[in-house]
Design an enzyme around this catalytic site. Structure first.
Site, PDB file in Angstrom:
ATOM      1  N   GLY A 151     -10.778   4.672  33.043  1.00 52.67           N
ATOM      2  CA  GLY A 151     -11.409   3.573  32.324  1.00 52.67           C
ATOM      3  C   GLY A 151     -12.806   3.384  32.880  1.00 52.67           C
ATOM      4  N   GLY A 173     -14.804   2.421  35.304  1.00 58.94           N
ATOM      5  CA  GLY A 173     -14.628   2.007  36.694  1.00 58.94           C
ATOM      6  C   GLY A 173     -15.878   1.498  37.356  1.00 58.94           C
ATOM      7  N   ARG A 174     -17.013   1.794  36.769  1.00 53.89           N
ATOM      8  CA  ARG A 174     -18.291   1.283  37.303  1.00 53.89           C
ATOM      9  C   ARG A 174     -19.259   0.971  36.173  1.00 53.89           C
ATOM     10  NH1 ARG A 174     -21.974   5.732  37.744  1.00 53.89           N
ATOM     11  NH2 ARG A 174     -20.956   7.732  37.343  1.00 53.89           N
ATOM     12  N   LYS A 231     -24.164   1.117  33.842  1.00 56.07           N
ATOM     13  CA  LYS A 231     -23.477   1.966  34.819  1.00 56.07           C
ATOM     14  C   LYS A 231     -23.907   1.507  36.203  1.00 56.07           C
ATOM     15  CE  LYS A 231     -22.621   6.263  34.155  1.00 56.07           C
ATOM     16  NZ  LYS A 231     -22.704   7.743  33.936  1.00 56.07           N
ATOM     17  N   ASP A 240     -16.117   1.504  44.547  1.00 54.19           N
ATOM     18  CA  ASP A 240     -16.897   0.267  44.668  1.00 54.19           C
ATOM     19  C   ASP A 240     -17.534  -0.144  43.345  1.00 54.19           C
ATOM     20  OD1 ASP A 240     -18.998   2.061  44.385  1.00 54.19           O
ATOM     21  OD2 ASP A 240     -19.620   1.955  46.472  1.00 54.19           O
ATOM     22  N   ARG A 255     -27.401   2.360  29.681  1.00 51.23           N
ATOM     23  CA  ARG A 255     -27.140   3.443  28.733  1.00 51.23           C
ATOM     24  C   ARG A 255     -27.043   2.887  27.323  1.00 51.23           C
ATOM     25  NH1 ARG A 255     -22.478   7.467  30.272  1.00 51.23           N
ATOM     26  NH2 ARG A 255     -21.097   5.741  29.711  1.00 51.23           N
ATOM     27  N   ASP A 260     -12.104  12.724  29.079  1.00 50.92           N
ATOM     28  CA  ASP A 260     -12.680  11.380  29.123  1.00 50.92           C
ATOM     29  C   ASP A 260     -14.208  11.423  29.118  1.00 50.92           C
ATOM     30  OD1 ASP A 260     -11.964  12.409  31.872  1.00 50.92           O
ATOM     31  OD2 ASP A 260     -13.265  10.758  32.467  1.00 50.92           O
ATOM     32  N   ASN A 261     -14.797  12.614  29.225  1.00 52.84           N
ATOM     33  CA  ASN A 261     -16.247  12.771  29.143  1.00 52.84           C
ATOM     34  C   ASN A 261     -16.687  13.393  27.825  1.00 52.84           C
ATOM     35  OD1 ASN A 261     -16.494  11.766  31.745  1.00 52.84           O
ATOM     36  ND2 ASN A 261     -16.522  13.786  32.691  1.00 52.84           N
ATOM     37  N   ASP A 305     -21.860  11.284  29.723  1.00 55.13           N
ATOM     38  CA  ASP A 305     -21.538  11.209  31.152  1.00 55.13           C
ATOM     39  C   ASP A 305     -22.163  12.343  31.956  1.00 55.13           C
ATOM     40  OD1 ASP A 305     -20.223   8.840  31.111  1.00 55.13           O
ATOM     41  OD2 ASP A 305     -18.218   9.659  31.117  1.00 55.13           O
TER      42      ASP A 305
END
Length: 489
Positions: free
Chosen positions: A90, A92-93, A113, A125, A176, A252-253, A262
């Site tokens: 998902g 994540g950042r 991002k 993180d 983005r 996922d990319n 990505d």
């Protein structure tokens, strides 16, 4: 052109069920400031570039302030990573902040991002560093200039917040911009969690928002999948023709709109190496340059399987079987344009085969080889091998091929001027070589953003001469060919 507060939003994705993502706000970065803004992307959004220089702009896109109209959401998806299904993926950042609607009715996703942790950060993180943000910023500008479908980057912001990777680095945010952030993995998520009604809902959403011409099709989902196959084939043909290696072609990319998506450990070819691996974490070469066409088909097969609640096997197989033909057609068009060949003749197969053998065995600089060709009239080809002396060790095989090429051109009906003009349009002088991106990053980390701006200038129009920036078109230094790039952000 509009101010930030004058942007119009139409946030359609946030209207989907709650399990399509998680609403969350960006986590602030300390003392943010602008690194660069891309005026081309500003024009796409109808945003006044001067807005990027304001403290409000920096605060909005680093979690320190709010913009009316934003509805941040971390998108949930899954996907196959290096061939293995991962259910825990998902944003994540990243965060989908909102969808801007232009005066022409065009809709653009605004995505951050490096905005901090989300439920999908997987012990990470949630941050991005200046290094990776600049790489994606420049790469998306390069692909746009080359005419290849891509996501875009409005701006890069840097901060005083430390982010720890192999060492402490500056925390940054990339803004983005994309037609859509829907990935193959969005459909895989709904399929593998057996949310088949939601799978249909997402397919309907995709058709309504992006493939509206298919809404009245007698088999809209089959037509949708065929469209995705076609768009992917076109994208891969573009990548292969220009010498671009993505590096992490996980599902996922992969964009359902055929966008380059990505940017991580990507690389443009320097010397022509068919098995070029740009990601030093890709130990088996799964995503090597010459594997990209077959991996795209593998990914499309994974997507087709995820669509089985909507499609029968025959429809999926029909679409998948069309991929190779479409890819070959598109790639052939691009490579013929690069050599200025309009007609088809029996000699063409041998001409291209011998050319690629030459490029590989002599490890010839891919971009420079074609660019040099664009300046040679047909009458001079047979005696032009000396023009390639800086990029080819042994010019004897080259001379043989050049004579073959010159003879082949006698079968063309177009004039020499027309051929050279066509070649100039399809053989860039400038590409984003890894060493150029790395040099710009190292200067930016010292607070000097000048090279980023200069690269934006040439990458926006990479087929032009740009005599003031001749150094960016030169043969790369040996150290520049061996840079190790990983997925680390």
């Amino acid at each position: 052109m509009r101010k930030l507060t004058e942007l119009i939003f139409n946030n359609t994705y946030s209207e989907l069920p709650s399990h399509f993502g998680t609403r969350i706000t960006p986590q602030p970065l300390d003392n943010p400031s602008l690194v660069s803004v891309n005026p081309v992307v500003c024009d796409m959004l109808e945003l006044d570039p001067a807005e990027a220089g304001t403290p409000y702009f920096a605060d909005i896109f680093t979690g320190n302030d709010e913009l009316p109209g934003f509805e941040p959401i971390a998108m949930k998806y899954t996907g196959h990573q290096f061939g293995q299904y991962n259910p825990d993926l998902g944003d994540g950042r990243g965060l989908l902040m909102g969808e801007v609607l232009t005066s022409a009715g065009k809709k653009w996703d605004i995505h951050l991002k490096g905005s901090g942790q989300t439920p999908y950060s997987r012990m990470g993180d949630g941050r991005a560093v200046l290094r990776s943000s600049i790489r994606e910023y420049l790469a998306s500008a390069a692909m746009k200039g080359l005419g290849i479908q891509t996501t875009h980057a409005l701006a890069v912001l840097v901060s005083d917040t430390p982010v720890y990777r192999e060492k402490a680095e500056q925390g940054a945010t990339l803004i983005r911009v994309a037609d859509s952030h829907l990935r193959f993995g969005h459909f895989e998520y709904l399929f593998y969690t057996q949310r088949h009604e939601d799978l249909k809902l997402l397919a309907d959403y995709l058709i309504k928002q992006h493939f509206s011409d298919l809404r009245d099709h007698p088999s809209p989902y089959a037509a949708m999948f065929q469209r995705i196959v076609d768009l992917t084939a076109v994208l891969i043909a573009d990548w292969q023709a220009v010498g671009f290696a993505h590096g992490v072609m996980n599902t996922d990319n992969m964009s359902v709109l055929g966008l380059t998506f990505d940017y991580g450990p990507y690389g443009f070819l320097d010397d022509y190496q068919p098995g070029f691996i740009c990601n030093h974490s890709d130990y088996t070469g799964r995503y090597a340059f010459n594997q990209q066409p077959s991996i795209a088909l593998w990914n499309l097969s994974a997507l087709g399987y995820a669509l089985t609640p909507l499609l029968d096997k025959e429809a999926i197989d029909t679409a998948l079987h069309s991929y190779q033909t479409r890819l070959q057609q598109e790639y052939s068009i691009r490579m013929r344009n690069k050599l200025g060949i309009m007609e088809r003749h029996d000699e063409d197969s041998a001409l291209f085969s011998q050319m690629f053998d030459l490029l590989a065995t002599q490890t010839v600089d891919y971009t420079l080889f074609f660019r040099i060709l664009t300046s040679i009239p047909a009458s001079q080809l047979a005696d032009s091998s000396h023009l390639f002396s800086e990029i080819i060790r042994d010019t004897a095989p080259l001379q043989t091929w050049l004579s073959f090429y010159a003879k082949r051109l006698t079968l063309e009906q177009q004039s020499d001027e027309e051929r050279l003009a066509l070649m100039h349009m399809h053989n860039p002088k400038f590409i984003l070589r890894n060493y150029l991106a790395q040099t710009a990053i190292e200067q930016a980390e010292k607070g000097d953003y000048g090279m980023i701006e200069n690269l934006l200038t040439v990458l926006a129009r990479p087929f032009d001469e740009h005599p003031a920036f001749e150094q960016f078109a030169a043969k790369p230094p040996e150290w520049g060919k061996t840079l190790e790039i990983s997925c680390s952000s």
